[in-house]
Enzyme design. Structure first.
Site, PDB file in Angstrom:
ATOM      1  N   ARG A 128       0.698  -1.182   0.036  1.00 25.51           N
ATOM      2  CA  ARG A 128       0.029   0.254  -0.181  1.00 25.51           C
ATOM      3  C   ARG A 128       0.698   1.467   0.144  1.00 25.51           C
ATOM      4  O   ARG A 128       0.479   2.271  -0.498  1.00 25.51           O
ATOM      5  CB  ARG A 128      -1.045  -0.047   1.103  1.00 25.51           C
ATOM      6  N   LYS A 134      -2.680   7.392   0.972  1.00 26.37           N
ATOM      7  CA  LYS A 134      -2.627   7.140   2.865  1.00 26.37           C
ATOM      8  C   LYS A 134      -1.366   7.825   3.273  1.00 26.37           C
ATOM      9  O   LYS A 134      -0.718   7.997   2.918  1.00 26.37           O
ATOM     10  CB  LYS A 134      -2.171   6.278   3.362  1.00 26.37           C
ATOM     11  N   GLU A 169     -15.802   6.213   5.864  1.00 27.52           N
ATOM     12  CA  GLU A 169     -15.234   5.903   7.593  1.00 27.52           C
ATOM     13  C   GLU A 169     -15.488   6.308   8.167  1.00 27.52           C
ATOM     14  O   GLU A 169     -16.120   7.871   8.356  1.00 27.52           O
ATOM     15  CB  GLU A 169     -14.119   5.613   6.077  1.00 27.52           C
TER      16      GLU A 169
HETATM   17  N1  PMP Z   1      -9.151   5.120   7.577  1.00 32.36           N
HETATM   18  C1  PMP Z   1      -8.229   5.850   7.458  1.00 32.36           C
HETATM   19  C2  PMP Z   1      -8.539   6.964   8.034  1.00 32.36           C
HETATM   20  C3  PMP Z   1      -7.193   5.697   8.116  1.00 32.36           C
HETATM   21  O1  PMP Z   1      -5.630   6.237   8.494  1.00 32.36           O
HETATM   22  C4  PMP Z   1      -6.575   4.526   8.599  1.00 32.36           C
HETATM   23  C5  PMP Z   1      -6.032   3.795   9.780  1.00 32.36           C
HETATM   24  N2  PMP Z   1      -4.661   3.688   8.258  1.00 32.36           N
HETATM   25  C6  PMP Z   1      -7.851   3.482   8.471  1.00 32.36           C
HETATM   26  C7  PMP Z   1      -8.686   3.381   8.163  1.00 32.36           C
HETATM   27  C8  PMP Z   1      -7.506   1.706   9.055  1.00 32.36           C
HETATM   28  O2  PMP Z   1      -6.539   1.663   7.762  1.00 32.36           O
HETATM   29  P1  PMP Z   1      -6.225  -0.072   8.302  1.00 32.36           P
HETATM   30  O3  PMP Z   1      -6.507  -1.062   8.850  1.00 32.36           O
HETATM   31  O4  PMP Z   1      -5.123  -0.340   7.203  1.00 32.36           O
HETATM   32  O5  PMP Z   1      -5.130   0.206   9.434  1.00 32.36           O
END
Ligand code: PMP
Length: 290
Positions: A50, A149, A182
């Protein structure tokens, strides 16, 4: 504490980035938050995939290979004696001039921090989280893909401020069409009629690693799971609701905007997924000592 910074390990006090780094000036960079459990780094390959994809999307060339980054994460845990904790891996655009152009930045900076982790309070895991809906809408995916990200978290921070000012820790974020995207740092799932539902990435959600693990667990446990647009109404009237994230793991949601969700307590499917998730984190992962 030893921090990996641009090819070497330095003391925390010496782990400094230039004020001309575009990561700082413009939020121009990408990162990953990764967990280490019992000396094993959970889903490290997926996090690195990612990271590289995020970098590709913003035209940032990571100056290290996938294999080198695996080694950096492991070494960072070893040097800091972190067998259970959190790894923050960051690639910034690097030092440039005051203008926006990333092409004038000399070389991307890579740093890695391995530290202990601050979880939500125990009470939250026992009783579930109280969510509010943030007035701040999620950035339109046509502006910047939520799959990237990036270091640009102001959108999420604005919503986090709303959550904290409302006396809680997380906020539900809607996209510009009013559908659920989210939360500020977590993905969201609901349970309806024994089935899981979560917003598609196109609704403005990060392609969460923990979200992906829940997809795998659901398949294994024969729980139907689909990606579908959700409204606040769907969340309020769901049987169960939970959030997923590397730091939060799986955390039940007790209420949204004062409306109890289901029984108002963590539900049976949430609890089952939590238990299975913990089994995985106890057994899987890239060993930090090889
Ligand atoms: N959404 C956002 C905006 C985030 O910052 C995160 C945490 N990294 C997540 C969802 C959850 O993603 P992950 O399971 O990859 O940590």
């Amino acid at each position: 504490m030893k921090i990996f910074l641009d090819g070497r390990f330095v003391d925390k006090a010496d782990a400094k980035i230039s004020v001309f780094d575009h990561g700082l000036l413009y939020g121009d960079g990408v990162f990953e938050g990764i967990r280490v459990y019992n000396g094993r780094i959970f889903r490290l390959e997926q996090h690195l995939d990612r990271l590289f994809a995020s970098a590709t999307a913003i035209m940032l060339s990571v100056p290290m290979t996938h294999a080198e980054l695996v080694e950096v994460c492991c070494e960072c845990c070893r040097r800091n004696k972190i067998a259970n904790g959190y790894i923050r891996l960051v690639v910034t655009r690097g030092t440039g001039y005051l203008g926006l152009s990333p092409f004038k930045c000399s070389k991307p900076s890579v740093f890695c921090i391995a530290d202990t982790i601050e979880l939500y309070p125990d009470e939250v895991y026992r009783n579930g989280l109280r969510l509010i809906t943030a007035a701040t809408r999620r950035v339109n995916p046509a502006a910047i893909s939520p799959s990237v990200k990036s270091l640009n978290y102001l959108n999420n921070i604005m919503a986090k401020i709303e959550a904290i000012q409302a006396g809680t820790v997380e906020a539900l974020m809607l996209n510009d069409q009013g559908y659920v995207a989210e939360c500020t740092g977590d993905n969201i799932f609901i349970v309806r009629g024994g089935k899981l539902e979560t917003p598609p990435v196109s609704a403005g959600a990060l392609n969460g690693i923990t979200r992906g693990v829940v997809f795998e667990l659901a398949e294994r446990l024969n729980i139907a799971c689909r990606e579908v647009n959700l409204t606040r109404y769907d969340v309020m009237t769901a049987d169960e609701c939970f959030l997923t994230g590397t730091a939060a793991e799986i955390v039940a949601v007790a209420s949204l905007d004062g409306r109890a969700i289901g029984s108002g307590k963590p539900g049976p499917i949430t609890r089952r997924l939590e238990a299975e998730f913990h089994k995985l984190t106890r057994t899987e992962g890239t060993p930090i000592v090889r």
